[in-house]
Scaffold this active site. Structure first.
Site, mmCIF file in Angstrom:
data_model
loop_
_atom_site.group_PDB
_atom_site.id
_atom_site.type_symbol
_atom_site.label_atom_id
_atom_site.label_comp_id
_atom_site.label_asym_id
_atom_site.label_seq_id
_atom_site.Cartn_x
_atom_site.Cartn_y
_atom_site.Cartn_z
ATOM 1 N N GLU A 30 99.445 47.451 -15.099
ATOM 2 C CA GLU A 30 99.866 49.382 -15.350
ATOM 3 C C GLU A 30 100.190 48.634 -16.758
ATOM 4 O O GLU A 30 100.054 49.624 -17.450
ATOM 5 C CB GLU A 30 100.828 49.303 -14.176
ATOM 6 C CG GLU A 30 99.809 49.811 -13.000
ATOM 7 C CD GLU A 30 98.669 50.669 -13.318
ATOM 8 O OE1 GLU A 30 98.342 51.385 -14.035
ATOM 9 O OE2 GLU A 30 97.508 49.984 -12.144
ATOM 10 N N ASP A 113 93.926 43.457 -16.036
ATOM 11 C CA ASP A 113 93.580 42.348 -16.003
ATOM 12 C C ASP A 113 94.215 41.032 -16.846
ATOM 13 O O ASP A 113 95.248 40.333 -15.869
ATOM 14 C CB ASP A 113 93.142 42.030 -14.638
ATOM 15 C CG ASP A 113 92.979 42.793 -13.773
ATOM 16 O OD1 ASP A 113 93.930 43.434 -13.872
ATOM 17 O OD2 ASP A 113 91.712 43.515 -13.336
#
Length: 171
Positions: A30, A113
């Site tokens: 995040e 990611d």
């Protein structure tokens, strides 16, 4: 005699440890969204999309020839009829935009990611994503066409492969 206080303490200790353990894994991902300004970019894209749709509607609502081509000669309920006709005509455009936004969202997920992998959280991110998949009872390998159109996040198998590739590139 059972010491309930100690049992409750251990339950909460392991419960919170378990969730914090996975929380930090997902937090790195995040933070990647934040660092790469994905939220801000999505907000501007959404605003531009809405402005474009409203501009098209303003052009559409005043076009009397378009109403007549659909068989509406009088001006009674012109706004409601215009709105209905506009959304019938706009629907294919909305599907294309939706597909493009899904592709954009997946790109953002892969970038976030990769950001987490570059911070050194690759093994933790892998296990966290697998755990989330298990808890959500998600499909491991969904149909690729259905997934490409309907799912804003890539399937787990693709994400794990991308994490491995980014980990090898970072090492």
């Amino acid at each position: 005699m059972i010491d309930c206080g100690t049992d409750i303490y251990y339950y909460y200790y392991y419960h919170y440890y378990y969730y914090y353990y996975y929380f930090y894994k997902v937090l790195a991902h995040e933070l990647g969204h934040w660092k790469l300004s994905h939220t801000l970019k999505n907000m501007f894209i959404g605003a531009a999309q809405m402005l474009a749709m409203l501009w098209l509607f303003s052009r559409f609502i005043g076009n009397q020839a378009l109403y007549e081509s659909f068989g509406f000669k009088d001006k009674r309920n012109a706004t409601i009829i215009g709105l209905i006709l506009f959304f019938y005509i706009y629907s294919p455009i909305a599907h294309v935009i939706g597909l493009l936004m899904t592709m954009w969202s997946r790109k953002c997920e892969f970038e976030a990611d990769e950001f987490a992998v570059n911070l050194g959280y690759a093994p933790y991110l892998r296990s966290g994503l697998i755990k989330l998949q298990e808890e959500n009872l998600g499909t491991m390998v969904p149909d690729w066409m259905y997934s490409a159109y309907h799912h804003s996040h890539p399937p787990l198998v693709q994400r794990l492969a991308a994490i491995d590739a980014a980990g090898k590139k970072a090492a």
